[in-house]
Motif scaffolding. Structure first.
Motif, PDB file in Angstrom:
ATOM      1  N   GLY A  31       0.789  -1.228   0.000  1.00 60.03           N
ATOM      2  CA  GLY A  31       0.000   0.000   0.000  1.00 60.03           C
ATOM      3  C   GLY A  31       0.817   1.272   0.000  1.00 60.03           C
ATOM      4  N   GLN A  32       2.147   1.162  -0.128  1.00 60.87           N
ATOM      5  CA  GLN A  32       3.020   2.338  -0.123  1.00 60.87           C
ATOM      6  C   GLN A  32       3.416   2.703  -1.556  1.00 60.87           C
ATOM      7  OE1 GLN A  32       3.621   3.920   2.897  1.00 60.87           O
ATOM      8  NE2 GLN A  32       2.118   2.366   3.512  1.00 60.87           N
ATOM      9  N   VAL A  33       3.687   3.992  -1.794  1.00 54.99           N
ATOM     10  CA  VAL A  33       4.035   4.442  -3.143  1.00 54.99           C
ATOM     11  C   VAL A  33       5.522   4.749  -3.254  1.00 54.99           C
ATOM     12  CG1 VAL A  33       1.747   5.393  -3.611  1.00 54.99           C
ATOM     13  CG2 VAL A  33       3.507   6.865  -2.624  1.00 54.99           C
ATOM     14  N   HIS A  34       6.008   4.668  -4.472  1.00 53.91           N
ATOM     15  CA  HIS A  34       7.379   5.051  -4.784  1.00 53.91           C
ATOM     16  C   HIS A  34       7.569   6.535  -4.460  1.00 53.91           C
ATOM     17  CE1 HIS A  34      10.971   5.826  -7.242  1.00 53.91           C
ATOM     18  NE2 HIS A  34      11.147   4.508  -7.295  1.00 53.91           N
ATOM     19  N   GLU A  35       8.745   6.882  -4.025  1.00 42.05           N
ATOM     20  CA  GLU A  35       9.034   8.270  -3.649  1.00 42.05           C
ATOM     21  C   GLU A  35       8.679   9.252  -4.754  1.00 42.05           C
ATOM     22  OE1 GLU A  35      13.219   9.905  -3.291  1.00 42.05           O
ATOM     23  OE2 GLU A  35      12.695   9.756  -1.162  1.00 42.05           O
ATOM     24  N   GLN A  36       8.965   8.898  -6.002  1.00 40.67           N
ATOM     25  CA  GLN A  36       8.683   9.793  -7.124  1.00 40.67           C
ATOM     26  C   GLN A  36       7.197   9.888  -7.453  1.00 40.67           C
ATOM     27  OE1 GLN A  36      11.089   8.515 -10.434  1.00 40.67           O
ATOM     28  NE2 GLN A  36      13.026   8.941  -9.400  1.00 40.67           N
ATOM     29  N   THR A  37       6.388   9.010  -6.862  1.00 36.07           N
ATOM     30  CA  THR A  37       4.959   8.969  -7.157  1.00 36.07           C
ATOM     31  C   THR A  37       4.128   9.741  -6.136  1.00 36.07           C
ATOM     32  OG1 THR A  37       5.305   6.789  -8.168  1.00 36.07           O
ATOM     33  CG2 THR A  37       3.052   7.366  -7.675  1.00 36.07           C
ATOM     34  N   ARG A  38       4.741  10.150  -5.036  1.00 33.77           N
ATOM     35  CA  ARG A  38       3.975  10.827  -3.983  1.00 33.77           C
ATOM     36  C   ARG A  38       3.275  12.095  -4.449  1.00 33.77           C
ATOM     37  NH1 ARG A  38       8.647   9.935   0.553  1.00 33.77           N
ATOM     38  NH2 ARG A  38       8.259   7.704   0.922  1.00 33.77           N
ATOM     39  N   PRO A  39       3.931  12.960  -5.249  1.00 32.93           N
ATOM     40  CA  PRO A  39       3.204  14.151  -5.722  1.00 32.93           C
ATOM     41  C   PRO A  39       1.966  13.801  -6.540  1.00 32.93           C
ATOM     42  CG  PRO A  39       5.566  14.431  -6.032  1.00 32.93           C
ATOM     43  CD  PRO A  39       5.356  12.991  -5.655  1.00 32.93           C
ATOM     44  N   ALA A  40       2.066  12.773  -7.390  1.00 31.78           N
ATOM     45  CA  ALA A  40       0.916  12.354  -8.201  1.00 31.78           C
ATOM     46  C   ALA A  40      -0.210  11.848  -7.310  1.00 31.78           C
ATOM     47  CB  ALA A  40       1.334  11.281  -9.199  1.00 31.78           C
ATOM     48  N   LEU A  41       0.136  11.101  -6.265  1.00 28.28           N
ATOM     49  CA  LEU A  41      -0.883  10.588  -5.348  1.00 28.28           C
ATOM     50  C   LEU A  41      -1.569  11.731  -4.608  1.00 28.28           C
ATOM     51  CD1 LEU A  41      -2.368   8.313  -3.914  1.00 28.28           C
ATOM     52  CD2 LEU A  41      -0.440   8.136  -2.323  1.00 28.28           C
ATOM     53  N   ARG A  42      -0.802  12.696  -4.137  1.00 28.33           N
ATOM     54  CA  ARG A  42      -1.395  13.835  -3.425  1.00 28.33           C
ATOM     55  C   ARG A  42      -2.358  14.602  -4.328  1.00 28.33           C
ATOM     56  NH1 ARG A  42       3.922  14.355  -1.153  1.00 28.33           N
ATOM     57  NH2 ARG A  42       4.463  15.936  -2.722  1.00 28.33           N
ATOM     58  N   MET A  43      -1.982  14.759  -5.591  1.00 28.22           N
ATOM     59  CA  MET A  43      -2.848  15.466  -6.524  1.00 28.22           C
ATOM     60  C   MET A  43      -4.158  14.718  -6.728  1.00 28.22           C
ATOM     61  SD  MET A  43      -4.269  16.125  -9.590  1.00 28.22           S
ATOM     62  CE  MET A  43      -3.606  14.719 -10.484  1.00 28.22           C
ATOM     63  N   LEU A  44      -4.069  13.393  -6.902  1.00 21.53           N
ATOM     64  CA  LEU A  44      -5.275  12.593  -7.094  1.00 21.53           C
ATOM     65  C   LEU A  44      -6.155  12.606  -5.845  1.00 21.53           C
ATOM     66  CD1 LEU A  44      -3.838   9.533  -9.063  1.00 21.53           C
ATOM     67  CD2 LEU A  44      -5.290  11.366  -9.958  1.00 21.53           C
ATOM     68  N   GLU A  45      -5.530  12.566  -4.685  1.00 24.71           N
ATOM     69  CA  GLU A  45      -6.306  12.634  -3.445  1.00 24.71           C
ATOM     70  C   GLU A  45      -7.028  13.969  -3.321  1.00 24.71           C
ATOM     71  OE1 GLU A  45      -3.737   9.596  -0.561  1.00 24.71           O
ATOM     72  OE2 GLU A  45      -3.227  11.740  -0.617  1.00 24.71           O
ATOM     73  N   SER A  46      -6.415  15.045  -3.798  1.00 21.01           N
ATOM     74  CA  SER A  46      -7.076  16.349  -3.767  1.00 21.01           C
ATOM     75  C   SER A  46      -8.280  16.379  -4.709  1.00 21.01           C
ATOM     76  CB  SER A  46      -6.088  17.464  -4.132  1.00 21.01           C
ATOM     77  OG  SER A  46      -5.779  17.446  -5.523  1.00 21.01           O
ATOM     78  N   GLU A  47      -8.281  15.504  -5.711  1.00 20.88           N
ATOM     79  CA  GLU A  47      -9.412  15.395  -6.632  1.00 20.88           C
ATOM     80  C   GLU A  47     -10.543  14.537  -6.059  1.00 20.88           C
ATOM     81  OE1 GLU A  47     -10.266  16.554  -9.625  1.00 20.88           O
ATOM     82  OE2 GLU A  47      -8.517  17.821  -9.897  1.00 20.88           O
ATOM     83  N   GLY A  48     -10.244  13.775  -5.015  1.00 22.22           N
ATOM     84  CA  GLY A  48     -11.265  12.913  -4.420  1.00 22.22           C
ATOM     85  C   GLY A  48     -10.984  11.434  -4.524  1.00 22.22           C
ATOM     86  N   PHE A  49      -9.818  11.047  -5.066  1.00 24.61           N
ATOM     87  CA  PHE A  49      -9.459   9.635  -5.139  1.00 24.61           C
ATOM     88  C   PHE A  49      -9.119   9.105  -3.755  1.00 24.61           C
ATOM     89  CE2 PHE A  49      -8.970  10.667  -9.564  1.00 24.61           C
ATOM     90  CZ  PHE A  49      -9.162   9.482 -10.251  1.00 24.61           C
ATOM     91  N   ARG A  50      -9.521   7.869  -3.483  1.00 27.16           N
ATOM     92  CA  ARG A  50      -9.232   7.219  -2.216  1.00 27.16           C
ATOM     93  C   ARG A  50      -8.881   5.747  -2.444  1.00 27.16           C
ATOM     94  NH1 ARG A  50      -9.000  11.711  -1.206  1.00 27.16           N
ATOM     95  NH2 ARG A  50     -10.015  12.955   0.420  1.00 27.16           N
ATOM     96  N   SER A  51      -8.073   5.215  -1.557  1.00 26.07           N
ATOM     97  CA  SER A  51      -7.729   3.785  -1.612  1.00 26.07           C
ATOM     98  C   SER A  51      -8.750   2.990  -0.809  1.00 26.07           C
ATOM     99  CB  SER A  51      -6.327   3.564  -1.037  1.00 26.07           C
ATOM    100  OG  SER A  51      -6.068   2.169  -0.935  1.00 26.07           O
ATOM    101  N   ARG A  52      -9.182   1.869  -1.365  1.00 28.31           N
ATOM    102  CA  ARG A  52     -10.100   0.975  -0.666  1.00 28.31           C
ATOM    103  C   ARG A  52      -9.471  -0.397  -0.458  1.00 28.31           C
ATOM    104  NH1 ARG A  52     -14.661  -0.172  -3.713  1.00 28.31           N
ATOM    105  NH2 ARG A  52     -15.476  -1.229  -1.881  1.00 28.31           N
TER     106      ARG A  52
END
Length: 338
Positions: free
Chosen positions: A228-249
């Motif tokens: 469930g952890q992301v690559h260091e280079q992927t964290r900005p992309a994940l934060r952006m998607l979370e700001s759009e409303g994406f969530r992990s289930r």
């Protein structure tokens, strides 16, 4: 100006460079000439379909072009519906309880179960921005414009959309999670397995992947730590998607255990806040803000960021912006604040 547009055959060399630069673990962009050529051809077919009533096998692939130099800054894609012909695998995180009231023992154990639960949903994929262009919010534009595309052409996509996040791997491209699978089930290294999946060779997954739930407690500590952890280079992309409303289930990649996030398309921030206005060519007033904007053509789609002044039902933009995005006075334009 940096403009997002449908990919063309002449963009192959730039797409290949993006594949090389993206490195290990970027499954949707493998370094494979035949596959990349097929992806370009498939995208052209998708953009050429004028009438689409429901999501199918379409794969939309875009590039971001610097109109001043012609250089390709990055790429980004949307799959209309995944898993319709090839199985689309994930691990679903769950819990199993072992309980004996007689002995007074209660154990709650985490599990991973192979599944195809996301079959038929749309997917945001293949997002890569080259190093020199990682500034001026270009990455946000290259990701978020896809929400405008889905909002404008809703019939082409599912009600739900996912994005697979790149999981943890080391400098050599090796995944701690895969190392356990390699030792016990696959006998091939992570980069080979990742490459085979990227070029569509997925039969080995069904043949070799453990078919029963896996107790995560039995995995090495290193493998457990990255689920469930992301690559260091992927964290900005994940934060952006979370700001759009994406969530992990609780769904993770079967190779590197990176998380998959999901959202209902109608609830995405960029979809909800976007507006369709009429173009007015002029000079935006002082204090005008930057927007992401796109035209409403599929085959000649264009998107980018620019200063824009909303005025009643009009979007005031410069002639240069209108020309770059293929817009004329009075044309409809979909916009959202950057």
């Amino acid at each position: 100006m940096l403009v997002v547009r449908p990919i063309k055959p002449q963009d192959y060399a730039a797409l290949y460079d993006c594949a090389v630069e993206s490195g290990h673990g970027f499954t949707s962009l493998p370094v494979d000439e035949n596959l990349l050529q097929r992806r370009i051809a498939r995208a052209q077919e998708a953009f050429a379909r004028a009438q689409v009533s429901e999501p199918g096998e379409e794969g939309y692939l875009f590039v971001m072009e610097d109109t001043a130099t012609g250089e390709i800054a990055g790429c980004s894609g949307i799959e209309a519906a995944v898993g319709l012909t090839d199985a689309f695998y994930h691990y679903r995180q769950g819990t199993v309880v072992h309980h004996s009231s007689q002995l007074g023992i209660y154990n709650s154990l985490d599990t991973l179960t192979l599944c195809n639960d996301y079959t038929g949903v749309s997917e945001l994929c293949t997002l890569f921005l080259r190093e020199p262009y990682r500034k001026n919010q270009n990455g946000r534009v290259l990701s978020r414009f896809r929400m405008l595309f889905m909002a404008e052409f809703r019939n082409r996509f599912s009600n739900w959309v996912i994005a697979e996040m790149r999981g943890v791997s080391d400098a050599d491209g090796q995944s701690p999670f895969w190392r356990w699978l390699q030792d016990n089930f696959f006998s091939m290294d992570f980069t080979e397995a990742d490459y085979l999946t990227g070029i569509g060779e997925k039969t080995f997954v069904a043949e070799l992947m453990p078919r029963y739930p896996v107790y995560t407690k039995l995995l090495p500590k290193e493998a457990q730590a990255v689920i469930g952890q992301v690559h260091e280079q992927t964290r900005p992309a994940l934060r952006m998607l979370e700001s759009e409303g994406f969530r992990s289930r609780g769904y993770v990649d079967i190779f590197d255990a990176g998380p998959t996030v999901e959202a209902e398309v109608e609830n995405l921030k960029s979809v909800r806040q976007s507006k369709c206005l009429k173009v007015h060519i002029g000079t935006p007033a002082d204090g005008a803000e930057r927007y992401i904007l796109c035209n409403t053509s599929v085959a000649e789609f264009r998107a980018g960021q620019a200063l824009l002044e909303p005025r009643d039902e009009a979007a005031v933009i410069t002639a240069e912006t209108a020309d770059a995005l293929g817009l004329a006075e009075g044309d409809p334009v979909r916009v959202v604040k950057l």
